[in-house]
Scaffold this motif. Structure first.
Motif, PDB file in Angstrom:
ATOM      1  N   GLU A  52      12.732   6.975   3.345  1.00  0.00           N
ATOM      2  CA  GLU A  52      12.956   7.664   4.600  1.00  0.00           C
ATOM      3  C   GLU A  52      14.289   7.234   5.193  1.00  0.00           C
ATOM      4  OE1 GLU A  52       9.772   6.898   7.280  1.00  0.00           O
ATOM      5  OE2 GLU A  52       8.239   7.870   6.038  1.00  0.00           O
ATOM      6  N   LYS A  98       7.854   4.320   0.674  1.00  0.00           N
ATOM      7  CA  LYS A  98       8.396   5.656   0.930  1.00  0.00           C
ATOM      8  C   LYS A  98       9.896   5.585   1.187  1.00  0.00           C
ATOM      9  CE  LYS A  98       4.194   7.681   2.939  1.00  0.00           C
ATOM     10  NZ  LYS A  98       3.611   8.378   4.115  1.00  0.00           N
ATOM     11  N   PRO A 130       0.108   3.043  -7.500  1.00  0.00           N
ATOM     12  CA  PRO A 130      -0.521   3.860  -6.453  1.00  0.00           C
ATOM     13  C   PRO A 130       0.202   3.833  -5.117  1.00  0.00           C
ATOM     14  CG  PRO A 130      -1.766   1.832  -6.805  1.00  0.00           C
ATOM     15  CD  PRO A 130      -0.749   1.905  -7.892  1.00  0.00           C
ATOM     16  N   PHE A 131       1.091   2.862  -4.924  1.00  0.00           N
ATOM     17  CA  PHE A 131       1.790   2.748  -3.641  1.00  0.00           C
ATOM     18  C   PHE A 131       3.006   3.678  -3.560  1.00  0.00           C
ATOM     19  CE2 PHE A 131       2.640  -0.854  -6.477  1.00  0.00           C
ATOM     20  CZ  PHE A 131       3.970  -0.630  -6.792  1.00  0.00           C
ATOM     21  N   LEU A 132       3.420   4.268  -4.672  1.00  0.00           N
ATOM     22  CA  LEU A 132       4.570   5.168  -4.648  1.00  0.00           C
ATOM     23  C   LEU A 132       4.133   6.591  -4.330  1.00  0.00           C
ATOM     24  CD1 LEU A 132       6.698   4.097  -7.751  1.00  0.00           C
ATOM     25  CD2 LEU A 132       6.884   3.317  -5.383  1.00  0.00           C
ATOM     26  N   ASP A 133       4.890   7.290  -3.488  1.00  0.00           N
ATOM     27  CA  ASP A 133       4.603   8.702  -3.232  1.00  0.00           C
ATOM     28  C   ASP A 133       5.729   9.555  -3.821  1.00  0.00           C
ATOM     29  OD1 ASP A 133       6.716   8.554  -1.480  1.00  0.00           O
ATOM     30  OD2 ASP A 133       5.618   9.303   0.253  1.00  0.00           O
ATOM     31  N   GLU A 134       5.689  10.835  -3.564  1.00  0.00           N
ATOM     32  CA  GLU A 134       6.640  11.752  -4.185  1.00  0.00           C
ATOM     33  C   GLU A 134       8.086  11.496  -3.771  1.00  0.00           C
ATOM     34  OE1 GLU A 134       6.011  15.382  -0.934  1.00  0.00           O
ATOM     35  OE2 GLU A 134       5.251  15.582  -2.974  1.00  0.00           O
ATOM     36  N   SER A 135       8.282  10.797  -2.660  1.00  0.00           N
ATOM     37  CA  SER A 135       9.656  10.508  -2.234  1.00  0.00           C
ATOM     38  C   SER A 135      10.373   9.580  -3.205  1.00  0.00           C
ATOM     39  CB  SER A 135       9.663   9.899  -0.825  1.00  0.00           C
ATOM     40  OG  SER A 135       9.049   8.618  -0.818  1.00  0.00           O
ATOM     41  N   SER A 136       9.613   8.906  -4.066  1.00  0.00           N
ATOM     42  CA  SER A 136      10.231   8.016  -5.050  1.00  0.00           C
ATOM     43  C   SER A 136      10.991   8.812  -6.109  1.00  0.00           C
ATOM     44  CB  SER A 136       9.172   7.156  -5.743  1.00  0.00           C
ATOM     45  OG  SER A 136       8.375   7.943  -6.611  1.00  0.00           O
ATOM     46  N   GLU A 150       0.805  -1.221   0.000  1.00  0.00           N
ATOM     47  CA  GLU A 150       0.000   0.000   0.000  1.00  0.00           C
ATOM     48  C   GLU A 150       0.838   1.270   0.000  1.00  0.00           C
ATOM     49  OE1 GLU A 150      -3.028   0.082   2.971  1.00  0.00           O
ATOM     50  OE2 GLU A 150      -4.150  -1.558   2.028  1.00  0.00           O
ATOM     51  N   SER A 151       2.096   1.156   0.442  1.00  0.00           N
ATOM     52  CA  SER A 151       2.916   2.357   0.519  1.00  0.00           C
ATOM     53  C   SER A 151       4.395   2.011   0.403  1.00  0.00           C
ATOM     54  CB  SER A 151       2.659   3.084   1.855  1.00  0.00           C
ATOM     55  OG  SER A 151       3.537   4.162   2.022  1.00  0.00           O
TER      56      SER A 151
END
Length: 458
Positions: free
Chosen positions: A146, A144, A291-297, A141-142
């Motif tokens: 970090e 990130k 959909p599991f990737l956010d902008e940190s990718s 689902e996610s």
């Protein structure tokens, strides 16, 4: 206690000159998806002795190659991933679809049914004991970035619990053939018939005796058109392809240009003609959905592309992320195998990537070339006639095994056969001779007499 041990080790080293050998750090890899990309990755990661986990949202290996009669969502409310239909046969010779270290059985034809190919994938997982590295029913689902690592959160669909994996590398193996790209023609809402995407096409039975429109002339568009034409009252095939097809279509098969608009009982086309219709099947490709990737990718998502990628796979902004199989017009299974070898060599530290500036410059040059030709940005995923060059580039950079030129040659000849006659191209039987040559013959399925082999590539 660990802190005290560290002090003692430092003291022994500095005072007495004791040499303490420590194990080098082995990166942990998270692989998303247990389809062809996941299986290939698992094979090479196991071979390299790396710590890894494959996260799979279903309870099966095989990805889109597993046939599921259901459409919509599964028992957990998750969208059905596979686009497999009942009568599908492969459209590339089996030699171009073999996974690493495991040739297909001799009794497999050059163009097999999805069922036999899927059995081959399951046998591959079993032979190399890959399932023990897999977490099934774990939907990612996610993902990130970090603190210099990837935080991969997945949901155990059976228990509802969330699991967090901390990874040094992420291999994304979900592919890009699962989220339908739906066109939006004027008047669709007026049409009284059914409209589906090829993603939800399973069988020809619902179309028996009906007037059916198929939109799109990629491989699935031709396959589904021909399939439905056997049972339908009329098959209308709408497309704008300029490639000539020599296939002798049946009398109930009508070709039309692009759809202009729908009405309650049919559609007008851009040539002004009209056809009465009962059903519509859109064979209009798929969106790139991660959909599991956010902008940190650091990746940019378009409707049918993702960038920037080095060699169509390495995330240039975050090079510890690799996307496998995000290519078009290539021997996809072979390409994924080559990419998996490259990705594992990267994770192992067997080679060093070019600088970010050099990778970005190369990508930008390709993007500029696409724009100059007036082509859509989705072409950024197209390998096409540069397939041999691509294999050579990634092999030279990573020091991994290079795919022999004969593989592309087989694909090229196969593509020509498709255009000559869609009904017969799968009746050819191919045999590898060496890295540059192969033979093939057109086998009459009703004859036991061996066909005459023709040599290619000499």
């Amino acid at each position: 206690m660990l802190f005290k041990h560290s002090i003692i080790l430092c003291f022994l080293t500095s005072v007495f000159g004791v040499s303490i050998k420590t194990e080098p750090h082995k990166p942990r890899v998270c692989v998303i998806g247990a389809g062809i990309a996941g299986l290939n990755s698992a094979y090479y990661l196991k071979e390299a002795g790396l710590n890894f986990t494959v996260l799979e949202g279903t309870q099966y290996v095989g990805g889109t190659w597993r046939y599921d009669p259901r459409v919509g969502t599964d028992e957990f409310g998750v969208p059905i991933h596979t686009s497999m239909y009942k009568h599908l046969r492969t459209n590339l010779p089996k030699q171009t679809m073999q996974l690493s270290g495991f040739p297909m059985p001799d009794d497999y034809r050059s163009f097999e049914t999805w069922k036999r190919f899927y059995e081959y994938l399951k046998s591959y997982a079993k032979k190399f004991d890959l399932e023990k590295y897999m977490k099934f029913n774990h939907l990612v689902e996610s993902v990130k970035r970090e603190e210099n690592s990837w935080k991969v959160k997945s949901k155990n669909l059976k228990t509802g619990e969330y699991v967090m994996d901390d990874c040094d590398f992420v291999f994304v193996g979900t592919g890009h053939h699962h989220t339908p790209n739906m066109p939006n023609f004027p008047g669709e809402e007026l049409f009284n018939g059914t409209i589906i995407h090829s993603h939800d096409f399973r069988d020809t039975v619902p179309f028996e005796g009906r007037r059916v429109l198929v939109v799109g002339r990629g491989p699935s568009g031709l396959d589904i058109s021909v399939d439905i034409a056997y049972v339908s009252k009329k098959l209308v095939h709408s497309h704008h392809s300029k490639t000539k097809v020599g296939t002798p279509f049946p009398d109930n098969f009508v070709e039309k240009p692009d759809v202009a608009r729908f009405t309650e009982n049919g559609a007008y086309f851009t040539d002004g003609s009209f056809e009465e219709l009962d059903d519509v099947v859109y064979c209009t490709g798929f969106k790139t959905a991660l959909p599991f990737l956010d902008e940190s990718s650091g990746l940019t998502m378009g409707s049918r592309y993702v960038y920037p990628l080095h060699h169509y796979m390495v995330n240039i902004n975050q090079p510890t992320m690799v996307l496998l199989g995000f290519v078009e017009l290539a021997c996809t299974v072979t390409t994924i195998g080559a990419q998996a070898r490259y990705a594992v060599a990267l994770a192992t530290g067997n080679f060093t990537l070019p600088s970010k500036e050099d990778m970005m410059a190369k990508w930008q040059a390709r993007a500029d070339s696409i724009k100059e030709k007036g082509r859509p940005m989705s072409d950024i995923l197209v390998i096409g006639e540069k397939e041999n060059e691509y294999y050579e580039d990634i092999s030279n950079e990573s020091g991994t095994y290079k795919i022999p030129p004969v593989i592309y040659s087989m694909r090229d000849v196969d593509q020509q056969s498709m255009m000559e006659n869609w009904y017969t191209f799968r009746e050819y039987e191919y045999q590898l001779i060496d890295d540059h040559t192969f033979s093939r013959c057109l086998q009459d399925p009703n004859s036991k007499t061996p066909c005459v082999q023709k040599i290619h590539g000499q």
